[in-house]
Design an enzyme around this catalytic site. Structure first.
Site, PDB file in Angstrom:
ATOM      1  CG  HIS A  18      -8.461  14.245  -0.905  1.00 48.91           C
ATOM      2  ND1 HIS A  18      -8.808  15.132   0.078  1.00 48.91           N
ATOM      3  CD2 HIS A  18      -7.940  13.161  -0.289  1.00 48.91           C
ATOM      4  CE1 HIS A  18      -8.497  14.600   1.250  1.00 48.91           C
ATOM      5  NE2 HIS A  18      -7.978  13.410   1.071  1.00 48.91           N
ATOM      6  CG  ASP A  72      -5.573   5.465  -0.643  1.00 56.27           C
ATOM      7  OD1 ASP A  72      -4.795   4.966   0.179  1.00 56.27           O
ATOM      8  OD2 ASP A  72      -6.633   6.033  -0.325  1.00 56.27           O
TER       9      ASP A  72
HETATM   10  N1  ACO Z   1     -13.462   8.988 -10.400  1.00 57.08           N
HETATM   11  C1  ACO Z   1     -14.358   9.546 -11.238  1.00 57.08           C
HETATM   12  N2  ACO Z   1     -14.987  10.692 -10.960  1.00 57.08           N
HETATM   13  C2  ACO Z   1     -14.699  11.281  -9.800  1.00 57.08           C
HETATM   14  C3  ACO Z   1     -13.785  10.748  -8.876  1.00 57.08           C
HETATM   15  C4  ACO Z   1     -13.150   9.552  -9.213  1.00 57.08           C
HETATM   16  N3  ACO Z   1     -12.283   9.000  -8.394  1.00 57.08           N
HETATM   17  N4  ACO Z   1     -13.711  11.573  -7.809  1.00 57.08           N
HETATM   18  C5  ACO Z   1     -14.543  12.572  -8.034  1.00 57.08           C
HETATM   19  N5  ACO Z   1     -15.144  12.402  -9.224  1.00 57.08           N
HETATM   20  C6  ACO Z   1     -16.111  13.289  -9.861  1.00 57.08           C
HETATM   21  C7  ACO Z   1     -17.502  13.063  -9.274  1.00 57.08           C
HETATM   22  O1  ACO Z   1     -18.212  12.050  -9.974  1.00 57.08           O
HETATM   23  C8  ACO Z   1     -18.112  14.419  -9.444  1.00 57.08           C
HETATM   24  O2  ACO Z   1     -18.452  14.596 -10.791  1.00 57.08           O
HETATM   25  P1  ACO Z   1     -19.837  15.277 -11.198  1.00 57.08           P
HETATM   26  O3  ACO Z   1     -19.746  16.661 -10.637  1.00 57.08           O
HETATM   27  O4  ACO Z   1     -19.835  15.194 -12.676  1.00 57.08           O
HETATM   28  O5  ACO Z   1     -20.904  14.456 -10.529  1.00 57.08           O
HETATM   29  C9  ACO Z   1     -16.953  15.358  -9.178  1.00 57.08           C
HETATM   30  O6  ACO Z   1     -15.781  14.628  -9.527  1.00 57.08           O
HETATM   31  C10 ACO Z   1     -16.866  15.816  -7.745  1.00 57.08           C
HETATM   32  O7  ACO Z   1     -16.721  14.661  -6.943  1.00 57.08           O
HETATM   33  P2  ACO Z   1     -17.347  14.442  -5.516  1.00 57.08           P
HETATM   34  O8  ACO Z   1     -17.794  13.011  -5.418  1.00 57.08           O
HETATM   35  O9  ACO Z   1     -18.343  15.499  -5.208  1.00 57.08           O
HETATM   36  O10 ACO Z   1     -16.108  14.676  -4.597  1.00 57.08           O
HETATM   37  P3  ACO Z   1     -16.075  14.312  -3.086  1.00 57.08           P
HETATM   38  O11 ACO Z   1     -15.291  15.363  -2.439  1.00 57.08           O
HETATM   39  O12 ACO Z   1     -17.393  14.055  -2.510  1.00 57.08           O
HETATM   40  O13 ACO Z   1     -15.340  12.885  -3.127  1.00 57.08           O
HETATM   41  C11 ACO Z   1     -13.838  11.157  -2.975  1.00 57.08           C
HETATM   42  C12 ACO Z   1     -14.076  12.648  -2.727  1.00 57.08           C
HETATM   43  C13 ACO Z   1     -14.903  10.342  -2.212  1.00 57.08           C
HETATM   44  C14 ACO Z   1     -12.465  10.786  -2.435  1.00 57.08           C
HETATM   45  C15 ACO Z   1     -13.951  10.865  -4.479  1.00 57.08           C
HETATM   46  O14 ACO Z   1     -13.008  11.645  -5.171  1.00 57.08           O
HETATM   47  C16 ACO Z   1     -13.766   9.410  -4.786  1.00 57.08           C
HETATM   48  O15 ACO Z   1     -14.740   8.624  -4.709  1.00 57.08           O
HETATM   49  N6  ACO Z   1     -12.517   8.949  -5.119  1.00 57.08           N
HETATM   50  C17 ACO Z   1     -12.233   7.548  -5.348  1.00 57.08           C
HETATM   51  C18 ACO Z   1     -12.007   6.824  -4.018  1.00 57.08           C
HETATM   52  C19 ACO Z   1     -10.659   7.186  -3.414  1.00 57.08           C
HETATM   53  O16 ACO Z   1      -9.650   7.246  -4.079  1.00 57.08           O
HETATM   54  N7  ACO Z   1     -10.673   7.366  -2.090  1.00 57.08           N
HETATM   55  C20 ACO Z   1      -9.453   7.669  -1.329  1.00 57.08           C
HETATM   56  C21 ACO Z   1      -9.551   9.006  -0.647  1.00 57.08           C
HETATM   57  S1  ACO Z   1      -7.991   9.531   0.018  1.00 57.08           S
HETATM   58  C22 ACO Z   1      -7.694   8.589   1.365  1.00 57.08           C
HETATM   59  O17 ACO Z   1      -8.545   7.953   1.950  1.00 57.08           O
HETATM   60  C23 ACO Z   1      -6.248   8.545   1.809  1.00 57.08           C
END
Ligand code: ACO
Length: 378
Positions: A258, A309
């Site tokens: 998140h 979710d």
């Molecule tokens: N699976 C695998 N790796 C992940 C995930 C994930 N779900 N989420 C974050 N990471 C990793 C990233 O790859 C990154 O790794 P790195 O530093 O090695 O490149 C690190 O964790 C930081 O992640 P960011 O993408 O910078 O985090 P950000 O704050 O931008 O993203 C997000 C948040 C978009 C929700 C992300 O966690 C994600 O894509 N999750 C999956 C989709 C999801 O569940 N969305 C629902 C959100 S909640 C809602 O809408 C109610």
């Protein structure tokens, strides 16, 4: 590069709002000052909707009036059903819903006074369960079901889906997720709605922008993507090898991580309790076992926690809700949050218009048409 640049606007404060407070450090979330634990414990979803739209919980008299106003507006104009009937049967309900809300805007000429905006928000709130479920019914070639106007928002969803009232535990489980989904600060869909109306566009256009934004799997679409993942894993034994491969391929694991909550999402903890109860009650332990393994392994390997979710996907599956309706339920739940933000934005508007840093070519020489060649044309 500009010093102000933050990819994805991460960490940027882009406005001021009194609708909800996300306190990521304390893992706390309040709507209009009220903690989500109290709302889940004591309130109906209709009370929560009133709270978001009107700024405080209703008195008994106000609540009765609100329910009466909602009950009188449950049916959208019948032309909406004709449009659903003309959509390809394969249309995703989120696309259908986005189109339907856009159409509803054409039937509403009430303007943008504060009273008109509030009335539009209440009307959309009243109609969205029927738009979601009856719209889906039409896409499935099924007849629509007349909304039972005596029912709360959460019970009505089941009544329209099954043509029968839900059991109390089903209503409670859905209501819990709806309250948790209801509002969340400047999330992507709410922000999109605020950007749209900041041009002095109308409320329906704001909601259409929000709908298109919510649909993506990094936002509201994650609940459908999360159950697709659990189904793909298929067995508890396969959870660890599946995850190992997915992470090696740099796949995003849906329902995890998140932008705001780096120490876990309190909403997910509350929803997980409901999900486990319903899964056990309805014989879906196999799926809760897979979910548990994925959760443990994600924490071990990536230090990431589930977001709302993830448990919601398990819960809706255990409630036997059709998967294409998971994200539309998010819409049924977030609609008053979006509208509260739209009204707030229009109440003290400033155009939302950030800058971007140019990184394209410079000083390109002009070439007349007859002398230009397409790339790789040699
Ligand atoms: N699976 C695998 N790796 C992940 C995930 C994930 N779900 N989420 C974050 N990471 C990793 C990233 O790859 C990154 O790794 P790195 O530093 O090695 O490149 C690190 O964790 C930081 O992640 P960011 O993408 O910078 O985090 P950000 O704050 O931008 O993203 C997000 C948040 C978009 C929700 C992300 O966690 C994600 O894509 N999750 C999956 C989709 C999801 O569940 N969305 C629902 C959100 S909640 C809602 O809408 C109610």
């Amino acid at each position: 590069m500009s010093q102000n640049y933050s990819p994805g606007l991460e960490g940027v404060t882009a406005g001021i709002s009194a609708v909800s407070e996300v306190d990521a450090e304390r893992n706390a979330l309040c709507y209009r000052g009220l903690d989500i634990h109290d709302l889940v414990e004591h309130c109906t979803f209709d009370e929560t909707a009133f709270l978001l739209l009107h700024g405080r919980l209703p008195s008994p008299g106000e609540y009765g009036d609100f329910l009466q106003r909602i009950a009188g507006q449950r049916n959208p104009p019948p032309e909406v059903w004709e449009v659903f009937a003309r959509m390809p049967a394969s249309t995703h309900p989120m696309d259908a819903l986005r189109t339907a809300v856009s159409l509803l805007g054409t039937f509403d000429q009430s303007g943008s006074s504060p009273q008109a905006l509030l009335a539009q928000a209440e009307r959309l709130y009243a109609q969205v369960p029927s738009l979601v479920v009856n719209g889906y019914r039409i896409l499935q070639g099924q007849p629509i079901v007349e909304p039972d106007t005596q029912l709360t928002h959460s019970s009505l969803f089941f009544q329209l889906l099954r043509n029968a009232r839900p059991a109390p535990h089903e209503e409670k489980a859905l209501r819990t997720t709806q309250i948790l989904y209801a509002e969340h600060g400047f999330n992507a869909s709410t922000f999109a709605a605020r950007v749209t109306v900041s041009t002095l566009s109308d409320l329906y256009s704001g909601v259409v922008s929000a709908l298109g934004t919510l649909k993506g799997p990094l936002h509201g679409g994650a609940n459908e993507a999360a159950i697709a993942m659990l189904l793909e894993i298929g067995s508890a034994d396969n959870a660890v090898p599946w995850l190992e491969k997915a992470l090696a391929e740099k796949r995003k694991i849906m329902g995890f991580g998140h932008r705001e909550y780096k120490q876990g999402d309190e909403r997910a903890r509350i929803a997980k309790k409901s999900a486990l109860e319903i899964a056990q009650r309805n014989g879906f332990e196999k799926w809760s076992e897979i979910a548990e393994k994925v959760e443990t392994e994600m924490w071990k390997r990536k230090g990431l926690y589930p977001n709302l979710d993830f448990p919601v996907a398990l819960l809706y599956y255990a409630l036997d809700i059709p998967i294409p309706l998971y994200t539309p339920i998010f819409v049924m739940s977030r609609i008053t949050g979006w509208c509260a933000h739209i009204i707030e934005q229009l109440g003290s508007n400033r155009l939302i218009r950030p800058q971007c840093q140019y990184n394209g070519p410079r000083n390109v020489s002009f070439v007349p048409m007859e002398e230009r060649k397409a790339p790789h044309a040699e």
